[in-house]
Design a protein around this motif. Sequence first.
Motif, mmCIF file in Angstrom:
data_model
loop_
_atom_site.group_PDB
_atom_site.id
_atom_site.type_symbol
_atom_site.label_atom_id
_atom_site.label_comp_id
_atom_site.label_asym_id
_atom_site.label_seq_id
_atom_site.Cartn_x
_atom_site.Cartn_y
_atom_site.Cartn_z
ATOM 1 N N MET A 125 -35.370 -3.344 29.158
ATOM 2 C CA MET A 125 -36.182 -2.294 28.538
ATOM 3 C C MET A 125 -37.158 -1.683 29.535
ATOM 4 O O MET A 125 -37.441 -0.483 29.494
ATOM 5 C CB MET A 125 -36.979 -2.873 27.359
ATOM 6 C CG MET A 125 -36.175 -3.212 26.140
ATOM 7 S SD MET A 125 -37.289 -3.801 24.820
ATOM 8 C CE MET A 125 -36.157 -4.768 23.837
ATOM 9 N N SER A 126 -37.688 -2.513 30.431
ATOM 10 C CA SER A 126 -38.709 -2.037 31.370
ATOM 11 C C SER A 126 -38.129 -1.582 32.700
ATOM 12 O O SER A 126 -38.879 -1.245 33.624
ATOM 13 C CB SER A 126 -39.747 -3.133 31.619
ATOM 14 O OG SER A 126 -39.138 -4.281 32.171
ATOM 15 N N SER A 127 -36.803 -1.528 32.810
ATOM 16 C CA SER A 127 -36.167 -1.280 34.108
ATOM 17 C C SER A 127 -36.444 0.118 34.658
ATOM 18 O O SER A 127 -36.306 0.341 35.864
ATOM 19 C CB SER A 127 -34.655 -1.510 34.008
ATOM 20 O OG SER A 127 -34.062 -0.604 33.093
ATOM 21 N N LYS A 128 -36.839 1.076 33.806
ATOM 22 C CA LYS A 128 -37.122 2.425 34.306
ATOM 23 C C LYS A 128 -38.597 2.630 34.622
ATOM 24 O O LYS A 128 -39.020 3.737 34.938
ATOM 25 C CB LYS A 128 -36.650 3.473 33.297
ATOM 26 C CG LYS A 128 -35.133 3.592 33.205
ATOM 27 C CD LYS A 128 -34.722 4.762 32.329
ATOM 28 C CE LYS A 128 -33.203 4.910 32.299
ATOM 29 N NZ LYS A 128 -32.793 6.072 31.463
ATOM 30 N N VAL A 129 -39.386 1.562 34.503
ATOM 31 C CA VAL A 129 -40.808 1.651 34.838
ATOM 32 C C VAL A 129 -41.104 0.868 36.100
ATOM 33 O O VAL A 129 -41.713 1.365 37.031
ATOM 34 C CB VAL A 129 -41.674 1.145 33.660
ATOM 35 C CG1 VAL A 129 -43.157 1.173 34.027
ATOM 36 C CG2 VAL A 129 -41.426 1.996 32.435
ATOM 37 N N ALA A 130 -40.658 -0.378 36.171
ATOM 38 C CA ALA A 130 -40.744 -1.195 37.383
ATOM 39 C C ALA A 130 -40.129 -2.541 37.067
ATOM 40 O O ALA A 130 -40.638 -3.274 36.225
ATOM 41 C CB ALA A 130 -42.176 -1.370 37.869
ATOM 42 N N SER A 131 -39.017 -2.869 37.721
ATOM 43 C CA SER A 131 -38.348 -4.135 37.430
ATOM 44 C C SER A 131 -39.067 -5.314 38.071
ATOM 45 O O SER A 131 -38.922 -6.449 37.625
ATOM 46 C CB SER A 131 -36.894 -4.087 37.901
ATOM 47 O OG SER A 131 -36.833 -3.760 39.275
ATOM 48 N N GLU A 132 -39.852 -5.066 39.112
ATOM 49 C CA GLU A 132 -40.639 -6.112 39.747
ATOM 50 C C GLU A 132 -42.109 -5.731 39.667
ATOM 51 O O GLU A 132 -42.488 -4.609 40.004
ATOM 52 C CB GLU A 132 -40.242 -6.293 41.210
ATOM 53 C CG GLU A 132 -41.005 -7.408 41.922
ATOM 54 C CD GLU A 132 -40.587 -7.584 43.374
ATOM 55 O OE1 GLU A 132 -41.231 -8.390 44.072
ATOM 56 O OE2 GLU A 132 -39.634 -6.917 43.803
ATOM 57 N N HIS A 133 -42.947 -6.672 39.191
ATOM 58 C CA HIS A 133 -44.351 -6.346 38.972
ATOM 59 C C HIS A 133 -45.184 -7.585 39.230
ATOM 60 O O HIS A 133 -45.019 -8.609 38.556
ATOM 61 C CB HIS A 133 -44.541 -5.859 37.524
ATOM 62 C CG HIS A 133 -45.743 -5.007 37.320
ATOM 63 N ND1 HIS A 133 -45.689 -3.653 37.125
ATOM 64 C CD2 HIS A 133 -47.060 -5.307 37.305
ATOM 65 C CE1 HIS A 133 -46.896 -3.159 36.970
ATOM 66 N NE2 HIS A 133 -47.761 -4.159 37.084
ATOM 67 N N LEU A 134 -46.097 -7.514 40.193
ATOM 68 C CA LEU A 134 -46.976 -8.622 40.541
ATOM 69 C C LEU A 134 -48.422 -8.209 40.305
ATOM 70 O O LEU A 134 -48.822 -7.101 40.677
ATOM 71 C CB LEU A 134 -46.800 -9.023 42.008
ATOM 72 C CG LEU A 134 -45.389 -9.391 42.463
ATOM 73 C CD1 LEU A 134 -45.380 -9.673 43.964
ATOM 74 C CD2 LEU A 134 -44.855 -10.592 41.694
ATOM 75 N N GLU A 135 -49.214 -9.096 39.693
ATOM 76 C CA GLU A 135 -50.600 -8.803 39.352
ATOM 77 C C GLU A 135 -51.533 -9.874 39.915
ATOM 78 O O GLU A 135 -51.140 -11.032 40.072
ATOM 79 C CB GLU A 135 -50.783 -8.747 37.829
ATOM 80 C CG GLU A 135 -50.083 -7.593 37.149
ATOM 81 C CD GLU A 135 -50.819 -6.271 37.315
ATOM 82 O OE1 GLU A 135 -51.996 -6.274 37.750
ATOM 83 O OE2 GLU A 135 -50.220 -5.230 36.997
ATOM 84 N N GLN A 136 -52.795 -9.486 40.167
ATOM 85 C CA GLN A 136 -53.780 -10.409 40.731
ATOM 86 C C GLN A 136 -55.171 -9.820 40.548
ATOM 87 O O GLN A 136 -55.349 -8.606 40.643
ATOM 88 C CB GLN A 136 -53.481 -10.614 42.219
ATOM 89 C CG GLN A 136 -54.182 -11.772 42.880
ATOM 90 C CD GLN A 136 -53.627 -12.010 44.287
ATOM 91 O OE1 GLN A 136 -53.354 -11.067 45.034
ATOM 92 N NE2 GLN A 136 -53.447 -13.272 44.636
ATOM 93 N N PHE A 137 -56.180 -10.680 40.284
ATOM 94 C CA PHE A 137 -57.548 -10.160 40.226
ATOM 95 C C PHE A 137 -58.313 -10.627 41.450
ATOM 96 O O PHE A 137 -57.919 -11.570 42.136
ATOM 97 C CB PHE A 137 -58.255 -10.569 38.922
ATOM 98 C CG PHE A 137 -58.887 -11.937 38.898
ATOM 99 C CD1 PHE A 137 -60.237 -12.105 39.179
ATOM 100 C CD2 PHE A 137 -58.142 -13.060 38.564
ATOM 101 C CE1 PHE A 137 -60.828 -13.357 39.129
ATOM 102 C CE2 PHE A 137 -58.723 -14.325 38.504
ATOM 103 C CZ PHE A 137 -60.076 -14.478 38.795
#
Length: 289
Positions: A125-137
């Motif tokens: 479902m999210s493949s057209k937004v970004a298939s890889e996503h890394l987050e950090q604060f």
Amino acid sequence: MKDHTEYNESLYFNFHDEGNDLTTFMRIGNKPNKDEKSLFFVIMTSERTYGFRHATPCDDDPNSIGGLTFKRTSSGTWSLTYRGVVVDMKAAHPVPIPVAMDVEWKPQNPEMDYRRCVNEAQAEMSSKVASEHLEQFGIADGSLIIGEESYSIHGTGERDFSAGVRDWGSPKMWAWINSVFMEREAFNITKLSTDMGDVDAGYFYTDGDNHPLNDVSIDLRYKNDVPSSFTLSIKDMSDSSYDVEGTVIRYAMLPMGNDNEMMLIETISEYVWDGKKGFGIAEFLVRRG
């Protein structure tokens, strides 16, 4: 996936300095199959919202464009520098204002991979937004000069790295929301709405660990068609619950997409969770009109 016209790799950083009541967010994105590299750089103060956008062909330095540079140091921190201009985004006749930024952005938790939060169907479902996503604060320290105004920066914020197809017009909407509490605890959530359904992902960092999230409910309140406050009901994959109240302080609006068919509403918001106050970005991508 990497052969898709809209394949994108991007880095994004934000920070909010409560003492100066100042927020900065910035992004560098690369779409190599379109030979396109772009940036946006925005500063929000209590008096004005400044911004700058720029695009060039791709080159051999994907993390630098138009005077904005992101550089990861050997110690794992990030150097964020900008030598360029901004304009008052609400001025009738914008005049370029010089800006100099030198900030060290120090990560405070391990990178969180969104793939820990979703199943195979949700990943599609999210493949057209970004298939890889890394987050950090993290914590941001340094200096910022806007015209003749100088600021010593100490704040908190979020960074992300995303890779995959980035078609700004593909989702019906998304919400991307983050906050840091007392420099020790933090959360980040994404709620993505597509024609196939919703995808919830993110983390809540408490007790020294990233707790993957998989269920987010957002109750939004509006003023003049712009989000003004919201309630988050969040669950992690261990079924722990987190209830967060958010109040929008101020916002910037950025048209996005090939035909500017989407509007990115980037707010700095104040949050309350478990009796603790925090600050962070609440971002909403909505279809214009």
